[in-house]
Structures are given as structure tokens and as C-alpha cells.
Design a protein around this motif. Structure first.
Motif, mmCIF file in Angstrom:
data_model
loop_
_atom_site.group_PDB
_atom_site.id
_atom_site.type_symbol
_atom_site.label_atom_id
_atom_site.label_comp_id
_atom_site.label_asym_id
_atom_site.label_seq_id
_atom_site.Cartn_x
_atom_site.Cartn_y
_atom_site.Cartn_z
ATOM 1 N N VAL A 226 -4.572 -22.085 22.232
ATOM 2 C CA VAL A 226 -5.103 -23.440 22.410
ATOM 3 C C VAL A 226 -6.508 -23.532 21.829
ATOM 4 C CG1 VAL A 226 -5.559 -25.282 24.067
ATOM 5 C CG2 VAL A 226 -3.688 -23.668 24.489
ATOM 6 N N GLU A 227 -7.315 -22.512 22.050
ATOM 7 C CA GLU A 227 -8.671 -22.484 21.503
ATOM 8 C C GLU A 227 -8.652 -22.501 19.978
ATOM 9 O OE1 GLU A 227 -10.305 -19.853 25.297
ATOM 10 O OE2 GLU A 227 -10.222 -18.966 23.301
ATOM 11 N N ALA A 228 -7.730 -21.735 19.382
ATOM 12 C CA ALA A 228 -7.634 -21.688 17.919
ATOM 13 C C ALA A 228 -7.242 -23.039 17.345
ATOM 14 C CB ALA A 228 -6.629 -20.620 17.500
ATOM 15 N N ALA A 229 -6.408 -23.778 18.073
ATOM 16 C CA ALA A 229 -6.037 -25.124 17.624
ATOM 17 C C ALA A 229 -7.236 -26.065 17.699
ATOM 18 C CB ALA A 229 -4.880 -25.654 18.467
ATOM 19 N N LEU A 230 -7.992 -26.002 18.786
ATOM 20 C CA LEU A 230 -9.145 -26.898 18.953
ATOM 21 C C LEU A 230 -10.264 -26.588 17.966
ATOM 22 C CD1 LEU A 230 -9.292 -27.076 22.842
ATOM 23 C CD2 LEU A 230 -9.183 -29.058 21.324
ATOM 24 N N ILE A 231 -10.483 -25.308 17.669
ATOM 25 C CA ILE A 231 -11.604 -24.929 16.799
ATOM 26 C C ILE A 231 -11.396 -25.443 15.384
ATOM 27 C CG2 ILE A 231 -10.838 -22.708 15.841
ATOM 28 C CD1 ILE A 231 -14.231 -23.233 17.527
ATOM 29 N N ALA A 232 -10.169 -25.780 15.030
ATOM 30 C CA ALA A 232 -9.890 -26.315 13.694
ATOM 31 C C ALA A 232 -10.343 -27.762 13.544
ATOM 32 C CB ALA A 232 -8.396 -26.203 13.393
ATOM 33 N N HIS A 233 -10.660 -28.437 14.669
ATOM 34 C CA HIS A 233 -11.156 -29.815 14.593
ATOM 35 C C HIS A 233 -12.616 -29.808 14.137
ATOM 36 C CE1 HIS A 233 -12.368 -33.863 15.849
ATOM 37 N NE2 HIS A 233 -11.072 -34.169 15.838
ATOM 38 N N ALA A 234 -12.966 -30.727 13.284
ATOM 39 C CA ALA A 234 -14.297 -30.740 12.680
ATOM 40 C C ALA A 234 -15.427 -30.864 13.689
ATOM 41 C CB ALA A 234 -14.389 -31.886 11.672
ATOM 42 N N ALA B 55 -0.437 -32.236 18.230
ATOM 43 C CA ALA B 55 0.184 -32.289 16.907
ATOM 44 C C ALA B 55 0.401 -30.899 16.320
ATOM 45 C CB ALA B 55 -0.686 -33.113 15.960
ATOM 46 N N ARG B 56 -0.225 -29.880 16.909
ATOM 47 C CA ARG B 56 -0.154 -28.523 16.360
ATOM 48 C C ARG B 56 0.597 -27.535 17.242
ATOM 49 N NH1 ARG B 56 -3.823 -31.352 14.261
ATOM 50 N NH2 ARG B 56 -4.719 -30.920 12.194
ATOM 51 N N LEU B 57 0.655 -27.815 18.535
ATOM 52 C CA LEU B 57 1.337 -26.922 19.464
ATOM 53 C C LEU B 57 2.400 -27.686 20.244
ATOM 54 C CD1 LEU B 57 -1.790 -25.063 20.944
ATOM 55 C CD2 LEU B 57 -0.399 -24.387 18.986
ATOM 56 N N VAL B 58 3.259 -26.956 20.934
ATOM 57 C CA VAL B 58 4.249 -27.629 21.777
ATOM 58 C C VAL B 58 3.517 -28.390 22.879
ATOM 59 C CG1 VAL B 58 6.101 -26.021 21.279
ATOM 60 C CG2 VAL B 58 4.532 -25.509 23.132
ATOM 61 N N PRO B 59 4.073 -29.532 23.324
ATOM 62 C CA PRO B 59 3.316 -30.465 24.178
ATOM 63 C C PRO B 59 2.717 -29.880 25.452
ATOM 64 C CG PRO B 59 5.282 -31.513 23.329
ATOM 65 C CD PRO B 59 5.376 -30.073 22.923
ATOM 66 N N HIS B 60 3.418 -28.936 26.121
ATOM 67 C CA HIS B 60 2.897 -28.478 27.408
ATOM 68 C C HIS B 60 1.624 -27.634 27.281
ATOM 69 C CE1 HIS B 60 5.257 -24.845 26.326
ATOM 70 N NE2 HIS B 60 4.423 -24.199 27.113
ATOM 71 N N LYS B 61 1.244 -27.271 26.035
ATOM 72 C CA LYS B 61 0.068 -26.415 25.844
ATOM 73 C C LYS B 61 -1.232 -27.198 25.668
ATOM 74 C CE LYS B 61 2.662 -22.561 23.815
ATOM 75 N NZ LYS B 61 2.775 -21.613 22.685
ATOM 76 N N TYR B 62 -1.155 -28.511 25.478
ATOM 77 C CA TYR B 62 -2.394 -29.244 25.210
ATOM 78 C C TYR B 62 -3.273 -29.296 26.464
ATOM 79 C CZ TYR B 62 -1.552 -33.669 27.718
ATOM 80 O OH TYR B 62 -1.392 -34.618 28.699
ATOM 81 N N PRO B 63 -4.608 -29.306 26.288
ATOM 82 C CA PRO B 63 -5.497 -29.349 27.459
ATOM 83 C C PRO B 63 -5.466 -30.710 28.139
ATOM 84 C CG PRO B 63 -6.765 -29.453 25.426
ATOM 85 C CD PRO B 63 -5.349 -29.204 25.024
ATOM 86 N N ARG B 64 -5.213 -30.702 29.457
ATOM 87 C CA ARG B 64 -5.172 -31.975 30.196
ATOM 88 C C ARG B 64 -6.574 -32.522 30.423
ATOM 89 N NH1 ARG B 64 -0.811 -29.605 29.241
ATOM 90 N NH2 ARG B 64 1.124 -30.104 30.394
ATOM 91 N N TRP B 65 -7.568 -31.634 30.412
ATOM 92 C CA TRP B 65 -8.948 -32.047 30.607
ATOM 93 C C TRP B 65 -9.803 -31.457 29.491
ATOM 94 C CZ3 TRP B 65 -6.078 -29.440 34.309
ATOM 95 C CH2 TRP B 65 -5.583 -30.208 35.370
ATOM 96 N N ILE B 66 -10.725 -32.259 28.990
ATOM 97 C CA ILE B 66 -11.735 -31.797 28.035
ATOM 98 C C ILE B 66 -13.101 -32.024 28.670
ATOM 99 C CG2 ILE B 66 -12.792 -32.092 25.762
ATOM 100 C CD1 ILE B 66 -10.017 -31.183 25.341
ATOM 101 N N GLU B 67 -13.856 -30.950 28.856
ATOM 102 C CA GLU B 67 -15.211 -31.082 29.384
ATOM 103 C C GLU B 67 -16.200 -30.624 28.318
ATOM 104 O OE1 GLU B 67 -18.010 -29.383 33.018
ATOM 105 O OE2 GLU B 67 -15.847 -29.594 33.338
ATOM 106 N N PHE B 68 -17.095 -31.519 27.936
ATOM 107 C CA PHE B 68 -18.099 -31.188 26.927
ATOM 108 C C PHE B 68 -19.299 -30.517 27.602
ATOM 109 C CE2 PHE B 68 -15.771 -34.873 25.220
ATOM 110 C CZ PHE B 68 -15.303 -34.315 24.040
ATOM 111 N N VAL B 69 -19.704 -29.383 27.069
ATOM 112 C CA VAL B 69 -20.799 -28.608 27.653
ATOM 113 C C VAL B 69 -21.786 -28.221 26.553
ATOM 114 C CG1 VAL B 69 -19.437 -27.696 29.583
ATOM 115 C CG2 VAL B 69 -19.463 -26.478 27.395
#
Length: 415
Positions: A327-335, A380-394
Motif C-alpha cells: 500500500v505504501e509503494a502505491a501511495l509513494i507513486a503519487h506526485a 486504481a492500482r491495488l485490489v479494492p480491500h487494500k486501499y487506506p480507509r483513512w488518510i492522516e497528513f502529518v
């Protein structure tokens, strides 16, 4: 221990616990003279102490199997543990990884962002260079992206060692490839966390030098699985280093099929013999010839090992195991994403779901809109159950001094 060596910057702090150190007889302080503090019968200035010493030394009568040093784990999963290593362990690693993977030579200059007091930095900056008589750069300050680039530009190292978080920070520095000369570096090495494939690709595109991602641990002293300069599989940890064997097993200790996730075991002659004063934990980790690393992995049909996460970090979502690293590898690809850590959190039904802590790149602002965009990006990159339900910006992630993310801190209720 009977003798303590300490830098003057830590001496005032350590003086507070001296009454607890019942066996301590002498303290040697680096910089004591410069600080203005006087020597005593038991407290010595390092410079004066070495000036008084003989230039002729007699080697201690040791064997290769004698205990040589205790090296403490980084504490990424909790309290650090002292790994008891033997006299031959450094030589073994120098031959295995230093010779066969780094191909380190006398005209190299090694620079490690990880410091000497951790397993990764100890090999990178000390016994790998010593094994061939090459030079090493030591930087006592904090290894920020600008500091690292300035040092590389000025001193021209050929081997550069860092953790994935630093490579991400190097990429985040605008126009760095034009502002600094990186051309002296022939090889970059990454360890401490899995290196996302996107960071590897972007780094190679901008700086034209490969990054070898690998896996090591304090218990094994240094790297035992790695990519090679002529054999890099982005996103994987590579294959076992010569001199090491690795297995992936299930909960019963049986080898799992190719492609199935399990617990990683490794064996090789650089393994520690135990944890100091931790008998039960030693029995759990040191299993005869094999060492349980605490990592979850799978191996593909071509023999490459793929990191899934620490055993304690794995998430079971909708009845299926989820790798936080995936999941982290998928998110890190976002600009917009500079750094990210994924842990498990519970929803109102007390079910575990992924939660992402995100550090944004410069120029991006936290918002509900961006959070939803990141969720959709992962879907869009992983199967649906793997997406993060919460995003916390730190503003930053909790890390050890080696750059490993302390995920157990993020799992705490008030994180």
C-alpha cells in the motif's frame, strides 16, 4: 562494562546514571579537555589518554569464535536488543556482501548516511572499507538531503549508502541533479526498509546511478539478500547473497509454495549467537542454524524475494492478508507524497482496515479532496480491500536513527 567511551556532547546526560553502572571503573571522554572539565582518577580525556599510550600493541589471544562485540538493534519494533556477535562475523560479511555484491576496491570512497553505531552503518563505513584498505567519509551531523548532496559534491564518494526515506528526500530537492555533482557515485545501496520501485526508477532517471535494495538485520550483522548491479528487479529485495540461504515458512515451520507469503528464515555464518540477557527471546529468534528475521516475504518463480512487511505490521482485512509495504509503494507513486506509513486501525464495527500517515511534498496542502484523491489512486492500482480507509497528513513520521519507521508508535491510539 568496566570502561565507557563517550563524546563530550553526551557526557552530561550519562553522568546522571553513573550510580546505576555498578561495574564501571573508568570513563574516557572525547573532548573533555576542550570542554574545560578536569580529569580525575576515573575520568580521562581521550586525547591525553591516547598520547600516554604505547605505540606498540599486543593482540589479544582470541579465536574466530570468541565473542567480539554487542550490537544493538535499532528499536523499530520496540526496545533495542543486544546481539552478541563473534570475532569472524565482520570478515564474513566483508567477503560475502563487500566482495560479491559491492565489489568494493581500494580506490573506492564509501559514504554512509547511516551512522557507525548501527549495523548498516558499521559495515558501510568501517569494516567494508577496512577490508580492502579504501577510504570512508564520516559526517557527524544530521543527514539532510542538502547536507548529503553538498558532501558528495565536495568529496566525490563512489559508494553511497542510505535508507529509502533519504532517497525520497533527495528526490524531493528541486533541481538537485543540476545543482550538485553526483557523477562520482558508481553505486547506491538501500536498506532498512523496502525500497519502493517508483523511488528506484525516478532516482535512476535523474541521477543515472543504480540503487541496490537489500535486506539485512542486526542479528545477521549486515545484508544477506540483495539486488546486484547487473540484476536489479525494482520493488524486490533481490536474491540471497553468496554465503547465505533463505527460506519462507508457514506457522508450522514448513516451506511455503512459490508465490505464497510466509515468515523469512535465513542462515549464514555472520549470525549472532544470542541476545544479551534475553534468553526467551533468543530461543524464539535463533533456531539452530536458522534465524527468524520477523519479516514477511514471498519468493517468485525466478527466485527474487519480495518484502511484504514486518510480521507485527501485517494487516488482515476482509479475511485476507494485506502488506503495508504494498500500500505504501502505491501511495509513494503519487506526485504529492514524500513519505508514507501504513498501519492497521479499527472502524466502528471493530474491524481492522488500512490507515495511511502521509508526509506531503513541498507545494502540496492537506485537504479532504487530496485525501480522497489518494484513496482513489490506490484503488486504481491495488485490489479494492487494500486501499487506506483513512488518510492522516502529518509533518513527519517517527523513525529510528537509521531511518526505519517506528510503526508501533503510529498504532498507538493517540498517534
Amino acid at each position: 562494562a568496566k570502561v565507557l567511551f563517550v563524546h563530550t556532547s553526551l557526557w552530561n546526560v550519562l553522568q546522571q546514571i553513573l550510580p546505576q553502572l555498578r561495574y564501571l571503573q573508568h570513563v574516557v571522554v572525547v573532548g573533555l579537555k576542550e570542554s574545560g572539565e578536569a580529569e580525575t582518577a576515573t575520568v580521562h580525556d581521550f586525547g591525553r589518554w591516547t598520547d600516554r599510550a604505547s605505540s606498540h600493541l599486543t593482540a589479544a589471544a582470541t579465536s574466530k569464535d570468541d565473542a567480539a562485540f554487542w550490537l544493538y538493534s535499532s528499536g523499530s519494533t520496540g526496545f533495542p536488543k543486544g546481539c552478541v556477535h563473534l570475532q569472524h562475523d565482520m570478515s564474513y560479511c566483508s567477503e560475502a556482501f563487500g566482495k560479491h555484491i559491492l565489489a568494493i576496491r581500494e580506490d573506492d570512497i564509501a559514504f554512509s548516511a547511516s551512522k557507525l553505531f548501527f549495523a548498516y552503518g558499521l559495515g558501510n563505513s568501517l569494516y567494508y572499507p577496512f577490508s580492502v584498505g579504501t577510504s570512508a567519509l564520516y559526517y557527524p551531523g544530521r543527514s539532510t538531503a542538502e547536507a548529503v548532496f553538498r558532501l558528495i559534491d565536495a568529496q566525490h564518494p563512489t559508494l553511497f549508502f542510505a535508507a529509502p526515506t533519504l532517497y525520497a528526500n533527495l528526490l524531493a530537492l528541486p533541481d538537485a541533479e543540476n545543482r550538485y555533482d553526483f557523477s562520482s557515485v558508481r553505486l547506491c545501496i538501500s536498506a532498512g526498509e523496502g525500497l519502493p520501485a517508483d523511488i528506484l526508477r525516478r532516482f535512476e532517471e535523474r541521477f543515472h546511478v543504480p540503487i541496490l535494495d537489500g535486506l539485512g538485520c542486526t542479528e545477521m550483522l549486515q545484508t544477506f539478500i540483495s539486488n546486484r548491479a547487473d540484476d536489479i528487479r525494482p520493488g524486490s529485495s533481490g536474491k540471497p547473497v553468496p554465503g547465505y540461504e533463505a527460506r519462507i515458512v508457514d506457522e508450522q515451520g514448513q516451506d511455503v509454495p512459490v508465490g505464497a507469503m510466509g515468515s523469512l528464515l535465513v542462515r549464514g555464518d555472520s549470525a549472532a549467537i544470542s541476545y544479551w540477557n534475553k534468553h526467551e527471546k533468543s530461543k524464539e529468534v535463533f533456531r539452530g542454524q536458522w534465524v527468524a528475521t520477523g519479516d514477511k516475504y514471498y519468493q517468485d518463480e525466478e527466485g527474487y524475494f519480495w518484502y511484504c512487511g514486518r510480521a507485527d505490521d501485517m494487516l488482515k482485512v476482509s479475511g485476507q492478508w494485506v502488506s503495508p509495504f504494498e500500500v505504501e509503494a502505491a501511495l509513494i507513486a503519487h506526485a504529492s507524497v514524500l513519505e508514507v506509513a501504513v498501519v492497521g486501525a479499527t472502524d466502528p464495527q471493530d474491524l481492522v482496515k488500512p490507515k495511511a500517515f502521509v508526509v506531503l511534498q513541498s507545494g502540496y496542502e492537506a485537504s479532504d479532496t487530496l485525501a480522497n484523491e489518494l484513496k482513489a489512486f490506490v484503488k486504481a492500482r491495488l485490489v479494492p480491500h487494500k486501499y487506506p480507509r483513512w488518510i492522516e497528513f502529518v509533518p513527519e513520521l517517527p523513525k529510528t536513527a537509521t531511518g526505519k519507521i517506528r510503526r508501533f508508535v503510529l498504532r498507538e491510539p493517540n498517534a
